[in-house]
Design a protein around this motif. Structure first.
Motif, PDB file in Angstrom:
ATOM      1  N   ASP A  69      -5.297   3.181 -11.328  1.00 16.23           N
ATOM      2  CA  ASP A  69      -5.692   4.502 -11.233  1.00 16.23           C
ATOM      3  C   ASP A  69      -4.769   5.355 -10.476  1.00 16.23           C
ATOM      4  O   ASP A  69      -4.011   5.014  -9.553  1.00 16.23           O
ATOM      5  CB  ASP A  69      -6.999   4.359  -9.984  1.00 16.23           C
ATOM      6  CG  ASP A  69      -8.082   3.745 -10.673  1.00 16.23           C
ATOM      7  OD1 ASP A  69      -8.358   3.595 -12.090  1.00 16.23           O
ATOM      8  OD2 ASP A  69      -8.778   3.028 -10.104  1.00 16.23           O
ATOM      9  N   THR A  70      -4.810   6.881 -10.732  1.00 21.59           N
ATOM     10  CA  THR A  70      -4.019   7.736  -9.911  1.00 21.59           C
ATOM     11  C   THR A  70      -4.489   8.818  -9.758  1.00 21.59           C
ATOM     12  O   THR A  70      -5.550   9.032 -10.175  1.00 21.59           O
ATOM     13  CB  THR A  70      -2.470   8.055 -11.075  1.00 21.59           C
ATOM     14  OG1 THR A  70      -3.182   8.567 -12.250  1.00 21.59           O
ATOM     15  CG2 THR A  70      -1.830   6.666 -11.608  1.00 21.59           C
ATOM     16  N   ASP A  71      -4.015   9.646  -8.588  1.00 23.57           N
ATOM     17  CA  ASP A  71      -4.427  10.395  -8.233  1.00 23.57           C
ATOM     18  C   ASP A  71      -3.198  11.545  -8.143  1.00 23.57           C
ATOM     19  O   ASP A  71      -2.450  11.685  -7.265  1.00 23.57           O
ATOM     20  CB  ASP A  71      -4.898  10.757  -6.705  1.00 23.57           C
ATOM     21  CG  ASP A  71      -5.654  11.899  -6.243  1.00 23.57           C
ATOM     22  OD1 ASP A  71      -4.896  12.973  -6.710  1.00 23.57           O
ATOM     23  OD2 ASP A  71      -6.232  12.081  -5.268  1.00 23.57           O
ATOM     24  N   THR A  72      -3.107  12.432  -9.222  1.00 21.28           N
ATOM     25  CA  THR A  72      -1.800  13.231  -9.439  1.00 21.28           C
ATOM     26  C   THR A  72      -1.612  14.070  -8.589  1.00 21.28           C
ATOM     27  O   THR A  72      -0.534  14.716  -8.298  1.00 21.28           O
ATOM     28  CB  THR A  72      -1.843  14.033 -11.116  1.00 21.28           C
ATOM     29  OG1 THR A  72      -2.925  14.619 -11.206  1.00 21.28           O
ATOM     30  CG2 THR A  72      -1.671  12.739 -11.954  1.00 21.28           C
ATOM     31  N   ASP A  73      -2.784  14.913  -7.898  1.00 18.32           N
ATOM     32  CA  ASP A  73      -2.569  15.896  -6.977  1.00 18.32           C
ATOM     33  C   ASP A  73      -1.654  15.289  -5.828  1.00 18.32           C
ATOM     34  O   ASP A  73      -0.771  15.635  -5.352  1.00 18.32           O
ATOM     35  CB  ASP A  73      -3.823  16.398  -6.451  1.00 18.32           C
ATOM     36  CG  ASP A  73      -4.505  17.398  -7.343  1.00 18.32           C
ATOM     37  OD1 ASP A  73      -3.835  17.750  -8.150  1.00 18.32           O
ATOM     38  OD2 ASP A  73      -5.908  17.378  -7.342  1.00 18.32           O
TER      39      ASP A  73
ATOM     40  N   THR B 100       1.234   6.456  -7.247  1.00 20.04           N
ATOM     41  CA  THR B 100       0.100   6.708  -7.883  1.00 20.04           C
ATOM     42  C   THR B 100      -0.634   7.427  -7.288  1.00 20.04           C
ATOM     43  O   THR B 100      -1.584   8.125  -7.888  1.00 20.04           O
ATOM     44  CB  THR B 100      -0.704   5.465  -8.236  1.00 20.04           C
ATOM     45  OG1 THR B 100      -1.067   4.853  -6.834  1.00 20.04           O
ATOM     46  CG2 THR B 100       0.056   4.425  -8.759  1.00 20.04           C
ATOM     47  N   GLY B 101      -0.547   7.905  -5.862  1.00 21.35           N
ATOM     48  CA  GLY B 101      -1.224   8.922  -5.172  1.00 21.35           C
ATOM     49  C   GLY B 101      -2.433   8.503  -4.781  1.00 21.35           C
ATOM     50  O   GLY B 101      -3.249   8.876  -4.117  1.00 21.35           O
TER      51      GLY B 101
ATOM     52  N   LEU C 225       0.913  -1.235   0.061  1.00 24.44           N
ATOM     53  CA  LEU C 225       0.002   0.084  -0.080  1.00 24.44           C
ATOM     54  C   LEU C 225       0.761   1.299   0.016  1.00 24.44           C
ATOM     55  O   LEU C 225       0.581   2.288  -0.712  1.00 24.44           O
ATOM     56  CB  LEU C 225      -0.958   0.021   1.226  1.00 24.44           C
ATOM     57  CG  LEU C 225      -1.853  -1.003   1.161  1.00 24.44           C
ATOM     58  CD1 LEU C 225      -2.774  -0.885   2.481  1.00 24.44           C
ATOM     59  CD2 LEU C 225      -2.873  -1.043  -0.094  1.00 24.44           C
ATOM     60  N   ASP C 226       1.967   1.163   0.813  1.00 29.54           N
ATOM     61  CA  ASP C 226       2.787   2.490   0.600  1.00 29.54           C
ATOM     62  C   ASP C 226       3.504   2.796  -0.485  1.00 29.54           C
ATOM     63  O   ASP C 226       3.540   3.925  -1.154  1.00 29.54           O
ATOM     64  CB  ASP C 226       4.024   2.154   1.842  1.00 29.54           C
ATOM     65  CG  ASP C 226       3.711   2.063   3.216  1.00 29.54           C
ATOM     66  OD1 ASP C 226       2.729   2.866   3.335  1.00 29.54           O
ATOM     67  OD2 ASP C 226       4.351   1.469   3.878  1.00 29.54           O
ATOM     68  N   PHE C 227       3.923   1.592  -1.129  1.00 30.73           N
ATOM     69  CA  PHE C 227       4.605   1.654  -2.354  1.00 30.73           C
ATOM     70  C   PHE C 227       3.592   2.189  -3.435  1.00 30.73           C
ATOM     71  O   PHE C 227       3.766   3.121  -4.377  1.00 30.73           O
ATOM     72  CB  PHE C 227       5.015   0.337  -2.826  1.00 30.73           C
ATOM     73  CG  PHE C 227       5.835   0.237  -4.148  1.00 30.73           C
ATOM     74  CD1 PHE C 227       7.353   0.719  -4.093  1.00 30.73           C
ATOM     75  CD2 PHE C 227       5.407   0.030  -5.489  1.00 30.73           C
ATOM     76  CE1 PHE C 227       8.294   0.559  -5.264  1.00 30.73           C
ATOM     77  CE2 PHE C 227       6.126  -0.070  -6.682  1.00 30.73           C
ATOM     78  CZ  PHE C 227       7.678   0.122  -6.383  1.00 30.73           C
ATOM     79  N   VAL C 228       2.291   1.768  -3.658  1.00 30.88           N
ATOM     80  CA  VAL C 228       1.336   1.929  -4.568  1.00 30.88           C
ATOM     81  C   VAL C 228       1.075   3.594  -4.466  1.00 30.88           C
ATOM     82  O   VAL C 228       0.927   4.416  -5.257  1.00 30.88           O
ATOM     83  CB  VAL C 228       0.177   1.145  -4.679  1.00 30.88           C
ATOM     84  CG1 VAL C 228      -0.784   1.796  -5.424  1.00 30.88           C
ATOM     85  CG2 VAL C 228       0.537  -0.326  -5.247  1.00 30.88           C
ATOM     86  N   LEU C 229       0.708   3.918  -2.894  1.00 31.44           N
ATOM     87  CA  LEU C 229       0.335   5.318  -2.714  1.00 31.44           C
ATOM     88  C   LEU C 229       1.462   6.275  -3.150  1.00 31.44           C
ATOM     89  O   LEU C 229       1.132   7.166  -3.684  1.00 31.44           O
ATOM     90  CB  LEU C 229       0.199   5.296  -1.368  1.00 31.44           C
ATOM     91  CG  LEU C 229      -0.288   6.638  -0.749  1.00 31.44           C
ATOM     92  CD1 LEU C 229      -1.428   7.075  -1.413  1.00 31.44           C
ATOM     93  CD2 LEU C 229      -0.525   6.656   0.707  1.00 31.44           C
TER      94      LEU C 229
END
Length: 99
Positions: free
Chosen positions: A54-58, A20-21, A13-17
């Motif tokens: 899925d990404t959250d660029t912000d 990808t945000g 989860l840390d890595f993906v966060l």
């Protein structure tokens, strides 16, 4: 498609966060890398972040700008004086019914 190395104490989860945000792509990440979302990542090993995740660029841009690296994995040791020892249920560890 890009590969990134896992850092010390990073969970899936840390890595993906970090990359990808969002954690919403954790399952897709795990499938793409043929691991479970509960597996420990190998420090320094490169893992694939697919463009389909899925990404959250912000959020990911915020992490990049502030050099924020999520690494919530926990390491701990148990001191020997606090260990119960080996117990076998119904032999050395007795289960009693309430009432």
């Amino acid at each position: 498609m890009a590969f990134y190395p896992a850092l010390h104490n990073q969970s899936v989860l840390d890595f993906v966060l970090q990359h990808t945000g969002s954690v919403s792509g954790a399952v897709a990440f795990a499938i793409a890398n043929e691991i479970s979302i509960t597996d420990d990542l190998v420090v320094g090993q490169n893992y694939l972040i697919s463009e389909e995740i899925d990404t959250d660029t912000d959020i990911s841009n915020y992490y990049d700008r502030n050099d924020y690296v999520p690494a919530g994995g926990v390491e701990f040791t148990v001191e020997p004086e606090f260990v119960i020892g080996r117990m076998v249920i119904e032999q050395s560890f007795i289960v009693k019914e309430n009432g």
